[in-house]
Design a protein around this motif. Sequence first.
Motif, short mmCIF file in Angstrom:
data_model
loop_
_atom_site.label_atom_id
_atom_site.label_comp_id
_atom_site.label_asym_id
_atom_site.label_seq_id
_atom_site.Cartn_x
_atom_site.Cartn_y
_atom_site.Cartn_z
N ASP A 12 0.87 -1.16 0.00
CA ASP A 12 0.00 0.00 0.00
C ASP A 12 0.91 1.22 0.00
N PHE A 13 0.87 1.98 -1.07
CA PHE A 13 1.72 3.15 -1.20
C PHE A 13 0.88 4.40 -1.04
N HIS A 14 0.88 4.96 0.16
CA HIS A 14 0.09 6.16 0.48
C HIS A 14 -1.36 6.01 0.02
N GLY A 15 -1.94 4.83 0.33
CA GLY A 15 -3.34 4.59 0.01
C GLY A 15 -3.61 4.00 -1.37
N THR A 16 -2.56 3.81 -2.17
CA THR A 16 -2.72 3.23 -3.49
C THR A 16 -2.11 1.83 -3.49
N THR A 38 10.56 0.51 -3.11
CA THR A 38 10.07 1.53 -2.19
C THR A 38 10.71 2.88 -2.49
N ARG A 39 12.02 2.90 -2.71
CA ARG A 39 12.69 4.17 -3.04
C ARG A 39 12.18 4.73 -4.36
N LEU A 40 11.96 3.87 -5.35
CA LEU A 40 11.43 4.32 -6.64
C LEU A 40 10.06 4.95 -6.47
N PHE A 44 8.43 9.37 -6.68
CA PHE A 44 7.31 9.95 -7.41
C PHE A 44 6.34 10.69 -6.50
N TYR A 45 6.44 10.49 -5.22
CA TYR A 45 5.48 11.04 -4.26
C TYR A 45 5.72 12.53 -4.06
N VAL A 46 4.68 13.32 -4.23
CA VAL A 46 4.82 14.78 -4.08
C VAL A 46 4.00 15.32 -2.91
N GLY A 47 3.30 14.48 -2.20
CA GLY A 47 2.52 14.92 -1.05
C GLY A 47 1.05 14.60 -1.22
N GLU A 48 0.32 14.84 -0.15
CA GLU A 48 -1.11 14.56 -0.17
C GLU A 48 -1.84 15.52 -1.09
N MET A 49 -2.80 14.98 -1.84
CA MET A 49 -3.63 15.82 -2.70
C MET A 49 -4.83 16.31 -1.89
N ARG A 50 -5.30 17.46 -2.21
CA ARG A 50 -6.47 18.02 -1.51
C ARG A 50 -7.69 17.89 -2.35
#
Length: 50
Positions: A12-16, A38-40, A44-50
């Motif tokens: 589970d990668f930040h809910g995905t 995990t590093r890859l 790509f992660y830029v933060g939580e979307m609103r």
Amino acid sequence: MTRVDLCRIYVDFHGTPFLYRYEKYLLPHWRKIHDGITRLLDSFYVGEMR
């Protein structure tokens, strides 16, 4: 190669949900593989979307 020859990893990668696979002969290197994936994904992660 058949499907039985693969290790399947679900994370589970930040809910995905994410699936990756590698051949069973690489199982002794599972930690290095998992850390690399995990590093890859983190790159790509830029933060939580609103």
